[in-house]
Design an enzyme around this catalytic site. Structure first.
Site, PDB file in Angstrom:
ATOM      1  N   THR A  13       0.811  -1.342  -0.076  1.00  0.00           N
ATOM      2  CA  THR A  13       0.083  -0.063  -0.067  1.00  0.00           C
ATOM      3  C   THR A  13       0.750   1.161  -0.004  1.00  0.00           C
ATOM      4  O   THR A  13       0.426   2.201  -1.011  1.00  0.00           O
ATOM      5  CB  THR A  13      -0.842   0.181   1.307  1.00  0.00           C
ATOM      6  OG1 THR A  13      -1.925  -0.970   1.160  1.00  0.00           O
ATOM      7  CG2 THR A  13      -1.833   1.264   1.299  1.00  0.00           C
ATOM      8  N   VAL A  14       1.926   1.135   1.022  1.00  0.00           N
ATOM      9  CA  VAL A  14       2.722   2.534   0.988  1.00  0.00           C
ATOM     10  C   VAL A  14       3.300   2.916  -0.184  1.00  0.00           C
ATOM     11  O   VAL A  14       3.620   3.736  -0.917  1.00  0.00           O
ATOM     12  CB  VAL A  14       3.621   2.580   2.548  1.00  0.00           C
ATOM     13  CG1 VAL A  14       4.476   3.877   2.355  1.00  0.00           C
ATOM     14  CG2 VAL A  14       2.671   2.399   3.498  1.00  0.00           C
ATOM     15  N   LYS A 105       7.317   1.508  12.348  1.00  0.00           N
ATOM     16  CA  LYS A 105       7.272   1.984  13.522  1.00  0.00           C
ATOM     17  C   LYS A 105       7.964   0.896  14.563  1.00  0.00           C
ATOM     18  O   LYS A 105       8.533   1.063  15.672  1.00  0.00           O
ATOM     19  CB  LYS A 105       6.199   2.123  14.363  1.00  0.00           C
ATOM     20  CG  LYS A 105       4.819   1.217  14.216  1.00  0.00           C
ATOM     21  CD  LYS A 105       4.074   1.469  12.868  1.00  0.00           C
ATOM     22  CE  LYS A 105       2.951   0.241  12.856  1.00  0.00           C
ATOM     23  NZ  LYS A 105       2.275   0.302  11.419  1.00  0.00           N
ATOM     24  N   GLY A 134       0.942   8.428   9.861  1.00  0.00           N
ATOM     25  CA  GLY A 134       0.536   8.634   8.582  1.00  0.00           C
ATOM     26  C   GLY A 134       1.343   9.863   8.000  1.00  0.00           C
ATOM     27  O   GLY A 134       2.468  10.043   8.016  1.00  0.00           O
ATOM     28  N   GLY A 187     -10.969  -2.729   5.008  1.00  0.00           N
ATOM     29  CA  GLY A 187      -9.424  -2.724   4.886  1.00  0.00           C
ATOM     30  C   GLY A 187      -8.638  -1.964   6.058  1.00  0.00           C
ATOM     31  O   GLY A 187      -7.384  -1.835   5.907  1.00  0.00           O
ATOM     32  N   LYS A 205       4.418   3.649  18.617  1.00  0.00           N
ATOM     33  CA  LYS A 205       4.293   4.921  17.933  1.00  0.00           C
ATOM     34  C   LYS A 205       4.463   5.857  19.273  1.00  0.00           C
ATOM     35  O   LYS A 205       5.179   6.930  19.133  1.00  0.00           O
ATOM     36  CB  LYS A 205       3.125   5.350  17.515  1.00  0.00           C
ATOM     37  CG  LYS A 205       2.790   4.728  16.192  1.00  0.00           C
ATOM     38  CD  LYS A 205       1.466   4.853  15.589  1.00  0.00           C
ATOM     39  CE  LYS A 205       1.211   4.081  14.269  1.00  0.00           C
ATOM     40  NZ  LYS A 205      -0.131   3.875  13.730  1.00  0.00           N
TER      41      LYS A 205
END
Length: 428
Positions: A13-14, A105, A134, A187, A205
């Site tokens: 995805t990224v 992370k 994000g 998703g 995080k």
């Protein structure tokens, strides 16, 4: 215009978000950093897999050495996630004098000391803006914009999956399991959602933000953690009744040289800015001693928001290393702050009990709480079914261990059917 060639490790995805951004915004990016950026190689598991974006097949590879051993590739983007081989890929890239950008992370939170030593020894850079929030520019803000401040507190919603689930429970009145199924269908949640719903993702995080904000190494194992799996629609309704919203919060505070680090569901006043962050959005609320209160809000996940953070890190590295400008690298800080024992964390508490509807039960509970130095602020009683009631009380501020000790004694009472839930109440 000179091209800077980069390699991508991972194209999920990224990674695909990075591809989209570089292809759609290249003219603007080149003007901002003085160089064109070319993706020369992409590491994938399956070269023949169908993808959302069309990529020339010759730039795909299943061999990471085609990226590591390519002297033209100056920056490596680690976007595969997980602990290994991601950590080893980061270290290998640094040893080969390549700059690194990562969205990982877990690796940054658990292995910062080792990674930064190798980064510094090889005089390269690592950037990890996408590891928290994000597309929210929180890492750069802490590292650069807020350096004139002594940061006193961080409160964050930094997991979009859990925020979506709690939003569905609050707005649609559904139970946790049904909200989770919907998050998986859309998703937002993985098939195995443990990292999100049990709070581990948020812990990683918080560790990253805390280490930067308070200039100290942070051991993730010292961060108190609770997930959201015990939250029921009943608790959501009581929260509304009392003027609260329930959120999974990441909280870091510095007080008298010690840190309080915790991740857990909390009731927060409905008028607090954090309480109104809904759906899959993230928000981070920072209090500095000079700047006061700041709120950062935006999409906490997704291809384009996270890809935006990754590309911004690439631009920062190019500006710092290829345009003869200066950049102060993050270095390990030898100053280590103490993390307080979670048993001593203080807050108000919401406690919901299922009890037998008979005289004397409330008196016994009050006596036990008083014996443990816990004071009751308010009590609410609602009939559940014949002879049983929901007994809900809000305490004044108390230590966690005082509540735990009290409930151990309360559970042994004859009139107690069960301790249904215990939720902290966050107050500034």
């Amino acid at each position: 215009m000179e091209k800077i060639k980069i390699g991508l490790l991972g194209f999920g995805t990224v990674g695909q978000g990075v591809w989209k951004i570089l292809n759609s915004n290249m003219k603007e990016i080149a003007l901002k950093c003085g160089h064109e950026i070319e993706i020369k190689k992409i590491l994938v598991r399956d070269v023949n897999k169908k993808r959302e974006v069309n990529v020339p097949k010759h730039i795909l590879t299943t061999n990471p050495n085609e990226i590591f051993n390519d002297e033209e590739i100056k920056i490596v983007l680690e976007l595969i996630g997980g602990e290994n081989p991601a950590k080893e890929y980061i270290l290998e890239a640094a040893r080969l004098k390549k700059h690194v950008v990562t969205a990982n992370k877990l690796v940054v939170a658990n292995h910062a000391e080792e990674i930064f030593k190798v980064i510094n020894d090889n005089n390269v850079m690592i950037c990890y803006e996408a590891s928290v929030g994000g597309g929210i520019p929180i890492i750069r803000s802490i590292n650069e914009s807020l350096t004139a401040n002594r940061i006193k507190e961080i409160i964050g919603i930094v997991n979009g999956t859990t925020n979506y689930i709690l939003t569905k429970m609050t707005e649609d009145g559904v139970e946790f399991k049904d909200a989770l199924k919907e998050a998986q269908r859309l998703g937002y949640a993985e098939a195995d959602p443990t990292l999100d719903i049990e709070g581990y993702d948020t812990v990683y995080k918080l560790a990253i933000m805390s280490s930067l904000s308070f200039n100290t190494p942070v051991n993730v194992n010292l961060i108190y953690r609770e997930g959201i799996t015990k939250i029921k629609s009943t608790d959501i309704e009581y929260a509304k009744k009392f003027g609260y919203a329930i959120k999974l919060l990441a909280i870091a505070k510095e007080e008298k040289g010690s840190l309080e680090l915790r991740v857990h569901p909390a009731m927060i006043n409905k008028n607090h800015p954090i309480a109104n962050i809904r759906d899959s959005f993230n928000a981070i609320y920072i209090r500095g001693n000079a700047v006061g209160d700041l709120l950062f809000c935006g999409r906490g996940a997704g291809d384009l928001p996270t890809g935006s953070a990754v590309v911004s890190d690439v631009i920062s590295i190019i500006r710092s290393n290829f345009n003869n400008t200066s950049f102060v690298q993050y270095e390990n800080n030898n100053h280590k702050m103490n993390v307080k024992d979670s048993n001593d964390y203080v807050s108000k508490f919401y406690v919901r009990l299922n009890v037998k509807d008979k005289p004397g039960v409330l008196g016994q509970i009050a006596a036990i709480l008083g014996h443990n130095n816990v004071s009751i602020l308010s009590v609410t009683q609602d009939v559940l079914e014949e002879h049983n009631v929901n007994l809900v009380f809000i305490t004044h501020e108390a230590k966690h261990k005082q509540i735990v000790n009290s409930l151990e004694e309360i559970k042994a009472l004859e009139g107690i059917n069960s301790v249904e839930n215990v939720i902290r109440i966050y107050e500034e």
